[in-house]
Design a protein around this motif. Structure first.
Motif, PDB file in Angstrom:
ATOM      1  N   SER A   5      -3.966  31.759  47.213  1.00 38.95           N
ATOM      2  CA  SER A   5      -2.861  31.981  46.499  1.00 38.95           C
ATOM      3  C   SER A   5      -1.553  31.776  47.622  1.00 38.95           C
ATOM      4  O   SER A   5      -0.395  31.241  47.064  1.00 38.95           O
ATOM      5  CB  SER A   5      -2.422  33.317  46.005  1.00 38.95           C
ATOM      6  OG  SER A   5      -2.433  34.475  46.840  1.00 38.95           O
ATOM      7  N   GLU A  12      -6.103  18.710  42.135  1.00 33.99           N
ATOM      8  CA  GLU A  12      -6.051  19.296  40.738  1.00 33.99           C
ATOM      9  C   GLU A  12      -6.827  18.496  39.725  1.00 33.99           C
ATOM     10  O   GLU A  12      -7.289  17.525  40.341  1.00 33.99           O
ATOM     11  CB  GLU A  12      -4.531  19.119  40.089  1.00 33.99           C
ATOM     12  CG  GLU A  12      -3.598  19.864  40.987  1.00 33.99           C
ATOM     13  CD  GLU A  12      -2.031  19.875  40.710  1.00 33.99           C
ATOM     14  OE1 GLU A  12      -1.237  20.651  40.578  1.00 33.99           O
ATOM     15  OE2 GLU A  12      -1.964  18.757  40.120  1.00 33.99           O
ATOM     16  N   ASP A  48      -2.454  28.929  31.202  1.00 35.82           N
ATOM     17  CA  ASP A  48      -2.889  29.395  32.651  1.00 35.82           C
ATOM     18  C   ASP A  48      -3.325  28.308  33.483  1.00 35.82           C
ATOM     19  O   ASP A  48      -4.443  27.542  32.823  1.00 35.82           O
ATOM     20  CB  ASP A  48      -3.794  30.691  32.926  1.00 35.82           C
ATOM     21  CG  ASP A  48      -3.752  30.970  34.375  1.00 35.82           C
ATOM     22  OD1 ASP A  48      -2.829  30.729  34.948  1.00 35.82           O
ATOM     23  OD2 ASP A  48      -4.936  31.254  34.733  1.00 35.82           O
ATOM     24  N   GLY A  49      -2.989  27.606  34.604  1.00 34.69           N
ATOM     25  CA  GLY A  49      -3.716  26.527  35.077  1.00 34.69           C
ATOM     26  C   GLY A  49      -3.164  25.148  34.551  1.00 34.69           C
ATOM     27  O   GLY A  49      -3.654  23.921  35.249  1.00 34.69           O
ATOM     28  N   ARG A  51      -1.345  21.884  34.351  1.00 34.20           N
ATOM     29  CA  ARG A  51      -0.191  21.268  35.520  1.00 34.20           C
ATOM     30  C   ARG A  51       0.745  20.120  34.592  1.00 34.20           C
ATOM     31  O   ARG A  51       1.928  19.870  34.885  1.00 34.20           O
ATOM     32  CB  ARG A  51      -0.867  20.608  36.426  1.00 34.20           C
ATOM     33  CG  ARG A  51      -1.605  21.625  37.511  1.00 34.20           C
ATOM     34  CD  ARG A  51      -0.870  22.655  38.004  1.00 34.20           C
ATOM     35  NE  ARG A  51      -1.423  23.453  39.083  1.00 34.20           N
ATOM     36  CZ  ARG A  51      -1.745  24.560  38.878  1.00 34.20           C
ATOM     37  NH1 ARG A  51      -1.227  25.239  37.865  1.00 34.20           N
ATOM     38  NH2 ARG A  51      -2.295  25.303  39.844  1.00 34.20           N
ATOM     39  N   TRP A  79      -5.027  19.817  35.295  1.00 32.67           N
ATOM     40  CA  TRP A  79      -5.268  21.240  35.243  1.00 32.67           C
ATOM     41  C   TRP A  79      -5.445  21.794  36.749  1.00 32.67           C
ATOM     42  O   TRP A  79      -5.970  20.967  37.699  1.00 32.67           O
ATOM     43  CB  TRP A  79      -6.423  21.723  34.464  1.00 32.67           C
ATOM     44  CG  TRP A  79      -6.297  21.356  33.054  1.00 32.67           C
ATOM     45  CD1 TRP A  79      -6.354  20.290  32.524  1.00 32.67           C
ATOM     46  CD2 TRP A  79      -5.795  22.322  32.048  1.00 32.67           C
ATOM     47  NE1 TRP A  79      -6.179  20.289  31.153  1.00 32.67           N
ATOM     48  CE2 TRP A  79      -5.603  21.423  30.832  1.00 32.67           C
ATOM     49  CE3 TRP A  79      -5.518  23.683  32.066  1.00 32.67           C
ATOM     50  CZ2 TRP A  79      -5.036  22.183  29.724  1.00 32.67           C
ATOM     51  CZ3 TRP A  79      -4.941  24.005  30.794  1.00 32.67           C
ATOM     52  CH2 TRP A  79      -4.897  23.318  29.638  1.00 32.67           C
ATOM     53  N   ARG A  80      -5.403  23.066  36.994  1.00 31.37           N
ATOM     54  CA  ARG A  80      -5.776  23.595  38.198  1.00 31.37           C
ATOM     55  C   ARG A  80      -6.932  23.502  38.672  1.00 31.37           C
ATOM     56  O   ARG A  80      -7.360  23.060  39.925  1.00 31.37           O
ATOM     57  CB  ARG A  80      -5.194  25.173  38.197  1.00 31.37           C
ATOM     58  CG  ARG A  80      -5.343  25.919  39.526  1.00 31.37           C
ATOM     59  CD  ARG A  80      -5.571  27.571  39.176  1.00 31.37           C
ATOM     60  NE  ARG A  80      -6.372  27.973  38.447  1.00 31.37           N
ATOM     61  CZ  ARG A  80      -5.705  28.829  37.503  1.00 31.37           C
ATOM     62  NH1 ARG A  80      -4.477  28.835  37.326  1.00 31.37           N
ATOM     63  NH2 ARG A  80      -6.647  29.081  36.573  1.00 31.37           N
ATOM     64  N   ASP A  81      -8.133  23.660  37.742  1.00 34.66           N
ATOM     65  CA  ASP A  81      -9.212  23.679  38.022  1.00 34.66           C
ATOM     66  C   ASP A  81     -10.230  23.578  36.935  1.00 34.66           C
ATOM     67  O   ASP A  81      -9.604  23.599  35.749  1.00 34.66           O
ATOM     68  CB  ASP A  81      -9.952  24.756  39.072  1.00 34.66           C
ATOM     69  CG  ASP A  81      -9.544  25.979  38.485  1.00 34.66           C
ATOM     70  OD1 ASP A  81      -9.451  26.314  37.368  1.00 34.66           O
ATOM     71  OD2 ASP A  81      -9.380  26.951  39.408  1.00 34.66           O
ATOM     72  N   ALA A  84      -9.797  26.515  34.459  1.00 38.58           N
ATOM     73  CA  ALA A  84      -8.349  26.764  33.595  1.00 38.58           C
ATOM     74  C   ALA A  84      -8.553  25.668  32.474  1.00 38.58           C
ATOM     75  O   ALA A  84      -8.299  26.043  31.231  1.00 38.58           O
ATOM     76  CB  ALA A  84      -7.429  26.354  34.644  1.00 38.58           C
TER      77      ALA A  84
END
Length: 160
Positions: A5, A12, A48-49, A51, A79-81, A84
């Protein structure tokens, strides 16, 4: 993918999915799908996640050409991953739409969804999406184009 963090992720997850319409977008048969676009896009935007997502002036990407075929519609997000993306896909109204996809879209045997890693902050183009889909269709899952069933870690990254 696990990320520290304190340090931003270097990559991404880009995602594209295309679908071949059974009916014109303005047809009564697609009304439920079209009516759900704005609420589902709003849910994605707040997930959440999440982008980024490709949008035209309409606020979605159903009018963005892909593969030169007017019966194909496109959705492309970052997305973050994979966690997510998966969490969003299988919850709420998006899950309900997935359950009804065969009402609105043709069943197609070739890959219509592809994932690939992009450098954080980079936004893929339609040409990038077409390239990923073609690579997946021709080579199967590779680190350059894969699926949620067969994932690959980001370049130099931890496993996803």
């Amino acid at each position: 993918m696990t990320t520290d963090s304190a340090a931003p992720a270097a990559y991404e997850l880009a995602q594209v999915n295309i679908a071949r319409l059974k009916f014109p977008l303005d047809s009564p048969e697609l009304k439920d799908f079209v009516d759900a676009l704005d609420p589902v896009n709003a849910a994605a935007d707040g997930a959440d996640g999440f982008r980024w997502r490709l949008q035209s002036e309409t606020g979605n990407a159903t009018d963005v050409p892909v593969f030169g075929d007017e019966w194909l519609i496109l959705n492309m997000t970052v997305w973050r991953d994979t966690n997510a993306l998966t969490a969003f896909m299988y919850q709420g109204q998006h899950r309900e739409l997935l359950a009804r996809r065969h009402e609105w879209f043709e069943r197609v045997k070739e890959a219509m969804t592809a994932l690939w890693w992009v450098e954080a902050g980079n936004r893929p183009t339609v040409a990038d999406a077409e390239k990923a889909l073609l690579r997946l269709r021709e080579q199967g899952p590779t680190p350059e184009a894969f699926t949620l069933r067969t994932t690959f870690p980001p370049p130099g990254g931890a496993s996803v």
